[in-house]
Design an enzyme around this catalytic site. Structure first.
Site, PDB file in Angstrom:
ATOM      1  N   TRP A 108       6.525  12.501  30.747  1.00  0.00           N
ATOM      2  CA  TRP A 108       5.581  12.077  31.781  1.00  0.00           C
ATOM      3  C   TRP A 108       5.323  10.570  31.759  1.00  0.00           C
ATOM      4  CZ3 TRP A 108       4.286  15.584  35.480  1.00  0.00           C
ATOM      5  CH2 TRP A 108       4.623  16.924  35.205  1.00  0.00           C
ATOM      6  N   ASP A 357       8.218  29.161  64.770  1.00  0.00           N
ATOM      7  CA  ASP A 357       6.789  29.309  65.027  1.00  0.00           C
ATOM      8  C   ASP A 357       6.259  28.133  65.841  1.00  0.00           C
ATOM      9  OD1 ASP A 357       4.052  30.483  64.339  1.00  0.00           O
ATOM     10  OD2 ASP A 357       3.877  28.419  63.608  1.00  0.00           O
ATOM     11  N   GLU A 412       8.808  31.270  69.631  1.00  0.00           N
ATOM     12  CA  GLU A 412       7.447  31.726  69.907  1.00  0.00           C
ATOM     13  C   GLU A 412       6.819  30.739  70.886  1.00  0.00           C
ATOM     14  OE1 GLU A 412       3.254  32.674  67.590  1.00  0.00           O
ATOM     15  OE2 GLU A 412       4.275  30.761  67.419  1.00  0.00           O
TER      16      GLU A 412
END
Length: 724
Positions: A108, A357, A412
């Site tokens: 890290w 969508d 859609e």
């Protein structure tokens, strides 16, 4: 360099001259669209402009990126990709001042692995393997990037192209480097495109009866066999892309190339799709390219410190109702990102297509908010249409259908945009199907507001048949939308609280339950038979799932009670849910035998007093009789038919197999009389009980629909009852 220059498909730093535009013949462009729909004639210029923009963008992709095939493989260049001797990382972040990779692999350390920037705002670095040959970055280890923002601040981000993100003991998600040593080995090829598209809409997390999140493996082992047994040919899966907020139903996507880790690993999802293919089911993905989560720390929002990297800047880049960010489809790298996203799921996970969508929100700058579409064509061809979005959708359909000829794409759209489901080469947007979104709204409105004896048969038939010429439509009586909190399933609208006490076999058949069972069968059958060229249902609704859908959230005490499927209701032989499920199987079998959804229909009767709807499917030679009257059963009712001969009942919603009263004798033959009736050259006379559906076929075409259901139900087989 300005952000605009960085995002340009032909960056200003390029010194070579742009190639001259290729000559385009346009005198015949979009003419077929005009020929099929004369109302488009005044908008031929707009259609041609849209088509030219698509062709121009495609040409630039060919000239500068090597074509759509190569351009849509951005996942092989961006994100983490294993190369000889290590792993290469690449990220587009034009607003960043510096960028570092860190994670488990370097303890890290936020500064040990800097990236270098090219002239296009793309940062990259190489993480070498260790001298002993072990990977410099291990599979399943956590990774992030630190971005030095234009403001001078430093911020952690999850790489935009990350292939796995997990949430472990924290509100935030972490990116995960996913590169398993043993790659998943696919066992089954993709099935051929089904001749009859019957879609089972699903949500893996909800697909358990327990109050928790379901898993890919559970769905694979338990739900897929149910879908196959019901007779559906496709399973559509929602909420695949990673989303930090579970209650968003998967629509606030944070990590577009990562599959939802709540439900399992990428390989477990692959095994689900592999099993579906083994069963002959195609798998469609609910793709969300209409917007993205506003999350910053684990999403794309303000990724490089600017609000206009992936999205429109300012007000235009924010959806006021959805609390989400809106893509700028005119950005070159946004096109690469989204097209590659589609390609990635086709290649890596072997999906067979997509349900796009929120297409209405994508296509218009007003997003359909507070805009009542009247059907006037001027509403579809004006300055409120996002041409960049239209070009993206055309490129997406072009790429998918060129590389995967059996790929299925569904839009859609609630606006009714003409040409949405016409081929790109004709000037259309290129979808294979569009959703018939007006149909469920009509059913719910009738159930909420209108008494049964006041239903308008003409309006119902018109709504079911009112669709664009030559644009295939997916019909549905209800999807997930109709059952979201604040609303409820069709079965619950019909029977409400009586479902709690009177769905048992040994409880009284109340008037409410009898009406509910009858209309649930009829409305779904009428929708499927007359509403489109394909059909969809949300999982569980086939057996009359009670109540509504509500995901765990603060407002309900984080309860999963309404975010699951009660499969046990349909499986319990002492409950009446099984009858609705059997009827669903019956009508699926009927379509498999006759392909009636792909057959032209002719509505010969809508009678407001008798509450009758009668129609025929011409190629499949089926005759349908729907008696929606709440009380009137009629004998010797004349039904006009186009074909002379002897008819039989092939499906009867009043069959005892489906909790009906069995008022028609299934051995009855109906002989035509050669007299014109209802604009048909022949007629038959039938007994039509109240609130029942009858489907007839010619005797020579008859097949024993539902026999696979009768044996286990202890009922005699049709093939034995129907003796020739």
């Amino acid at each position: 360099m300005s952000a605009a220059a960085v995002d340009s498909p032909v960056p200003v730093v390029v010194s070579v001259p742009a190639p001259a535009p290729k000559p385009v013949r346009h005198e015949e462009e979009c003419i077929q669209l005009i020929h099929d729909d004369k109302l488009l004639s005044p908008f031929l210029g707009a259609l041609k402009y849209r088509y030219h923009r698509y062709k121009e963008t495609k040409r630039k992709i060919e000239d500068y990126e090597g074509g759509l095939e190569k351009f849509s493989r951005g996942y092989e260049r961006f994100g983490f990709n294993r190369k000889e001797g290590g792993v290469e990382y690449r990220e587009w972040a034009p607003g960043a001042r510096a960028l570092y990779v860190f994670g488990d692999f370097n303890n890290w350390n936020r500064s040990s692995h800097p990236c270098t920037r090219d002239n296009f705002g793309v940062w990259s670095t190489f993480i070498a393997d260790h001298p002993d040959g072990t990977p410099g970055i291990r599979h399943n280890s956590k990774v992030k990037i630190q971005v030095h923002l234009p403001s001078g601040e430093h911020a952690d981000r999850i790489p935009a192209w990350i292939r796995r993100a997990v949430q472990e003991g924290s509100v935030l998600f972490d990116g995960v480097y996913w590169d398993p040593p043993q790659k998943y080995v696919w066992k089954n090829p993709r099935p051929s495109r089904p001749k009859n598209l019957r879609i089972y809409e699903s949500h893996v997390g909800m697909a358990t009866k327990d109050c928790r999140v379901g898993f890919y493996t559970e769905f694979r082992d338990y739900v897929l066999p149910r879908v196959k047994n019901l007779g559906y040919t496709a399973v559509q899966i929602m909420a695949i892309m990673e989303h930090a907020y579970y209650a968003s139903f998967g629509y606030h996507v944070t990590n577009f190339f990562a599959v939802s880790s709540r439900c399992g690993t990428p390989d477990e999802l692959k095994s689900l799709i592999d099993k579906a293919h083994e069963l002959g089911l195609v798998v469609l993905m609910d793709i969300v390219h209409s917007h993205a989560s506003t999350n910053v720390l684990d999403g794309l929002n303000y990724f490089d410190g600017t609000d206009h990297q992936y999205f429109h800047e300012g007000h235009r880049g924010k959806h006021p109702l959805w609390d989400s960010r809106l893509f700028n489809y005119g950005h070159w790298e946004v096109l690469r990102f989204l097209l590659s996203n589609l390609r990635f799921y086709m290649e890596e996970y072997k999906f067979d297509g997509f349900r796009f969508d929120g297409v209405t929100s994508m296509m218009y700058t007003h997003h359909g908010i507070a805009y009542g579409f009247s059907g006037g064509y001027h509403e579809y061809f004006n300055d409120s249409v996002d041409i960049d979005c239209m070009v993206y959708l055309m490129l997406a359909n072009d790429m998918l259908h060129s590389l995967y000829p059996d790929c299925i794409t569904i839009a859609e759209d609630v606006s009714g945009m003409p040409t949405l489901a016409r081929p790109v080469e004709e000037g259309g947007v290129g979808f294979d199907f569009r959703l018939a979104m007006a149909v469920p709204d009509v059913w719910i409105k009738l159930l909420k507001e209108v008494s049964d004896d006041a239903w308008n048969m003409g309006h119902i038939a018109h709504t079911l048949t009112n669709r664009r010429w030559k644009e295939n439509t997916i019909a549905y009586a209800e999807s997930h939308d109709q059952a979201l909190v604040g609303d409820k399933t069709m079965a619950f609208w019909l029977m409400d609280k009586e479902m709690y006490d009177y769905m048992g076999e040994h409880s009284p058949m109340t008037m409410v339950i009898e009406r509910g069972l009858a209309l649930h069968k009829m409305l779904r059958a009428l929708t499927m038979a007359l509403g489109g060229e394909g059909y969809l249902t949300f999982m569980g609704n086939e057996f009359g799932h009670p109540e509504w859908i509500d995901f765990p959230r603060d407002g309900n005490g984080n309860s999963y009670h309404h975010a699951r499927r009660r499969w046990d209701l349909a499986e319990n032989p002492s409950l009446r849910y099984k009858y609705l499920e059997r009827f669903e199987q019956g009508i699926m079998d009927l379509d498999e035998a006759f392909s009636f959804m792909r057959s032209d229909h002719y509505v010969s009767l809508t009678h407001e007093i008798d509450k009758m709807i009668v129609f025929q499917h011409m190629r499949s030679k089926l005759v349908w009789v729907f008696n929606l009257h709440p009380t009137n059963s009629v004998t010797n009712y004349r039904i006009g038919v186009p074909w002379a001969g002897t008819y039989r009942i092939v499906l009867d919603s009043d069959d005892r197999l489906f909790a009906g009263q069995g008022r028609n004798n299934i051995n009855t033959r109906f002989h035509t009389k050669g007299e014109h009736w209802q604009n048909r050259p022949n007629f038959i006379q039938v007994y039509s009980p109240a609130r029942t559906m009858l489907c007839f076929c010619l005797e020579e075409d008859w097949v024993p629909i539902c026999d696979r259901l009768r044996g286990p139900a202890g009922l005699p087989l049709l093939k034995d009852l129907y003796k020739k």
